[in-house]
Scaffold this active site. Structure first.
Site, mmCIF file in Angstrom:
data_model
loop_
_atom_site.group_PDB
_atom_site.id
_atom_site.type_symbol
_atom_site.label_atom_id
_atom_site.label_comp_id
_atom_site.label_asym_id
_atom_site.label_seq_id
_atom_site.Cartn_x
_atom_site.Cartn_y
_atom_site.Cartn_z
ATOM 1 N N THR A 37 0.846 -1.204 0.000
ATOM 2 C CA THR A 37 0.000 0.000 0.000
ATOM 3 C C THR A 37 0.874 1.243 0.000
ATOM 4 O OG1 THR A 37 -0.018 -0.129 2.411
ATOM 5 C CG2 THR A 37 -1.957 -1.009 1.301
ATOM 6 N N GLY A 39 1.647 5.217 1.482
ATOM 7 C CA GLY A 39 1.537 5.843 2.811
ATOM 8 C C GLY A 39 2.723 5.601 3.724
ATOM 9 N N THR A 41 5.612 4.282 6.382
ATOM 10 C CA THR A 41 5.558 3.988 7.821
ATOM 11 C C THR A 41 4.391 4.730 8.464
ATOM 12 O OG1 THR A 41 7.972 3.822 7.829
ATOM 13 C CG2 THR A 41 6.904 4.117 9.970
ATOM 14 N N CYS A 42 4.266 6.012 8.141
ATOM 15 C CA CYS A 42 3.304 6.871 8.843
ATOM 16 C C CYS A 42 1.876 6.322 8.749
ATOM 17 C CB CYS A 42 3.385 8.278 8.261
ATOM 18 S SG CYS A 42 2.296 9.441 9.078
ATOM 19 N N LYS A 51 -2.199 6.651 16.467
ATOM 20 C CA LYS A 51 -3.177 7.646 16.939
ATOM 21 C C LYS A 51 -4.576 7.038 17.044
ATOM 22 C CE LYS A 51 0.057 9.405 17.310
ATOM 23 N NZ LYS A 51 1.443 9.192 16.944
ATOM 24 N N GLY A 180 13.313 2.069 26.233
ATOM 25 C CA GLY A 180 13.407 3.387 25.605
ATOM 26 C C GLY A 180 12.237 4.279 25.992
ATOM 27 N N GLY A 182 11.342 7.102 24.851
ATOM 28 C CA GLY A 182 11.161 8.103 23.793
ATOM 29 C C GLY A 182 9.690 8.171 23.416
ATOM 30 N N ALA A 320 6.761 13.000 10.168
ATOM 31 C CA ALA A 320 6.046 12.995 8.896
ATOM 32 C C ALA A 320 5.954 14.405 8.316
ATOM 33 C CB ALA A 320 4.651 12.416 9.102
ATOM 34 N N HIS A 444 -13.229 33.074 24.476
ATOM 35 C CA HIS A 444 -13.425 32.640 25.871
ATOM 36 C C HIS A 444 -14.728 31.856 25.971
ATOM 37 C CE1 HIS A 444 -13.330 32.782 30.235
ATOM 38 N NE2 HIS A 444 -14.603 33.140 30.217
#
Ligand code: FAD
Ligand code: NAI
Length: 465
Positions: A37, A39, A41-42, A51, A180, A182, A320, A444
């Site tokens: 496909t 796109g 890695t992202c 996400k 890790g 990160g 990205a 506000h």
């Protein structure tokens, strides 16, 4: 032999944005992609599926822990197969969207692995092993990156997984060891923590998320600890042994001392990513990657005429939106326009809860440069919208030049900061002063008022409580 103005190798955010921009500018473009496909890695195993799981697991956790405060009594029950299915469906819709954009902009998708076979020549080997040679005036390398390995820790995608495996675990682990602290470790650690896993993070350094403003990182670590994360900092992993039911990890203090064994059902290895140039034929055009495998570039040009490189395979943050910026600038340069990327204004976001977002310089960087600056800080505990939403953790900190008042950096931890950092990107692109933001009316009650209040704090006149 097919002839193109531009052949792009790799169909991730770098590659597909380059191709679409090329199509828009009337250049005949092809993308060579070895995966099934578009796109990269992202879309397939990075930004998007992570996400999707972060969103779903955050709602699950809110239903389990926070809804009762709002007067909504529910007891959520997890349907992990459905959570994974909706993730996969979103990913498919997005990758199909890129196919649509290719058709709309007359971009050819050439399926197979691309290899540079000399100046202006790309050989493509498809899944059946058939080789086709394409010709182009320009070749853009956008082959991205892959997870970095650790000697002694063999990823089997069963018990010891990398980010790709951690996006598709078949069950919620009772225990998960993350190597890790990160962005990947903390985002995917959050997913599984929220769904019920005991998560321990082993980090080599004495802090989490290197590169993040230190004060923000400390607040972030406290917030994650409150959620049940355990951290073992200043620790190095020296080996891992997987069995059918779990993993034993050998961990030693970085400063020296006795080793200990940690056990968990699963281990996630997330110690960074490395550029991917395997089988690319760089030698055929005399391009040599640097010591760490990155392709050196000057304004996206490699050392070989007509060969360009963008995205994760080149130096800079592996993000990205950095790849996308470079894609557009590279193609505009090829088309004879003046491509431009402002590397000082590339935002970073960690999509946990609270979220962390920043752009520009950290306090540590400004101090190291000897640059005089003033800081304005505003806590979400004093923001009315955050208060009524029971989301008061975190703050916004604005750093401005002590003499000119130009905004040099902003560091945010709190609710929806991923959506708010863009305001400061625009402001900084226009070289705004903190006073420009402090004197701009914000609606506000919104969390975005905290952006303004933090800027007001630079001159010490914050108002909201
Ligand atoms: P890639 O997306 O890696 O694409 C490269 C493509 O090239 C791949 O499709 C590969 O198959 C193909 N390819 C390689 N070699 C060849 C060849 N010889 N022939 C043909 N095709 C080839 N970034 C963000 O900004 N925000 C996020 O929220 C975010 N979340 C992430 C979460 C995870 C779990 C991971 C792993 C990464 C995340 N990233 C995020 C980073 C982001 O995915 C990368 O920065 C981005 O994908 C880089 O784009 P690219 O085009 O340079 O490379
Ligand atoms: P990272 O570079 O963000 O973090 C790796 C961590 O592992 C660091 O804290 C490092 O000190 C530590 N480490 C290195 N070697 C170690 C060892 N032997 N033992 C213990 N700890 C060790 O890398 P990560 O999390 O793998 O992510 C890779 C990249 O993917 C990120 O840098 C980012 O560019 C991208 N990404 C971006 C996201 C976003 O924008 N929200 C989300 C996920 C990934």
């Amino acid at each position: 032999m097919a002839q193109y103005d531009v052949i792009i190798i790799g169909g991730g955010p770098g590659g597909y944005n380059a191709a679409i921009r090329a199509g828009q500018l009337g250049l005949k473009a092809a993308v060579v992609e070895k995966g099934p496909t578009l796109g990269g890695t992202c879309l397939n195993v990075g930004c998007m599926p992570s996400k999707a799981l972060l969103h779903a697991s955050e709602l699950y956790s809110a239903a389990a822990n926070d809804f009762a405060t709002l007067g909504i009594d529910v007891t959520p029950s997890l349907n992990l197969p459905q959570m994974m299915k909706q993730k996969a469906e979103s990913v498919t819709a997005l990758t199909k969207g890129i196919e649509f954009l290719f058709r709309k902009n007359q971009v050819d998708w050439v399926k197979g692995a691309g290899k540079i076979a000399g100046p202006g020549k790309v050989e493509v080997t498809d899944a059946e092993g058939k080789v086709t040679t394409l010709e182009a005036k320009n070749i853009v390398i956008a082959t991205g990156s892959e997870p970095a390995g650790l000697p002694g820790v063999e990823v089997d995608q069963k018990r010891i997984v990398d980010s790709t495996g951690a996006l598709s675990l078949p069950e919620v682990p009772k225990s998960l060891l993350v190597i890790g602290a990160g962005i990947i470790g903390l985002e995917l650690g959050s997913v599984w923590r929220r769904l019920g896993a005991e998560v321990t993070v082993v980090e080599f350094l004495d802090r989490i998320t290197p590169g993040m403003d230190t004060e923000t990182a400390k607040t972030f670590q406290r917030a994650l600890t409150k959620q049940g994360f355990k951290f073992k900092l200043s620790s190095k992993v020296t080996g891992a042994k997987a069995s059918k039911t779990g993993v034993k990890l050998t961990v030693e203090p970085v400063a020296g001392g006795p080793a200990e064994t940690l056990e968990a059902e699963y281990v996630l290895l997330a110690i960074g990513r490395r550029p991917f140039t395997e089988g690319l034929g760089l030698e055929s055009v005399g391009v040599t990657p640097d010591k760490r495998g990155f392709i050196p570039t000057d304004h996206w040009k490699t050392t070989a005429p007509g060969v360009w490189a963008i995205g994760d395979v080149t130096l800079g943050p592996m993000l990205a939106h950095k790849a996308e910026e470079e894609a557009v600038a590279c193609i505009e340069t090829i088309a004879g326009k003046s491509g431009h990327v402002n590397y000082g204004i590339i935002p970073s976001v960690v999509y946990t809860a609270p979220e962390v977002a920043w752009v520009g310089k950290t306090e540590e960087e400004l101090k190291a440069e000897g640059r005089a600056y003033k800081a304005g800080k505003f806590p979400f505990a004093a923001n009315s919208r955050a208060k009524i939403n029971h989301e008061t953790e975190g703050f916004i900190k604005v750093l401005a030049d002590a003499v000119t008042d130009e905004v040099l950096g902003v560091h945010m931890i709190g609710p929806s900061v991923s959506e708010m950092v863009g305001e400061y990107c625009v402001a900084m692109e226009f070289r705004a002063s903190s006073e420009d933001i402090a004197r701009t009316c914000h609606p506000h009650p919104t969390r975005s008022e905290a952006l303004r209040q933090a800027a007001m704090g630079v001159e010490g006149w914050t108002m909201q409580a």
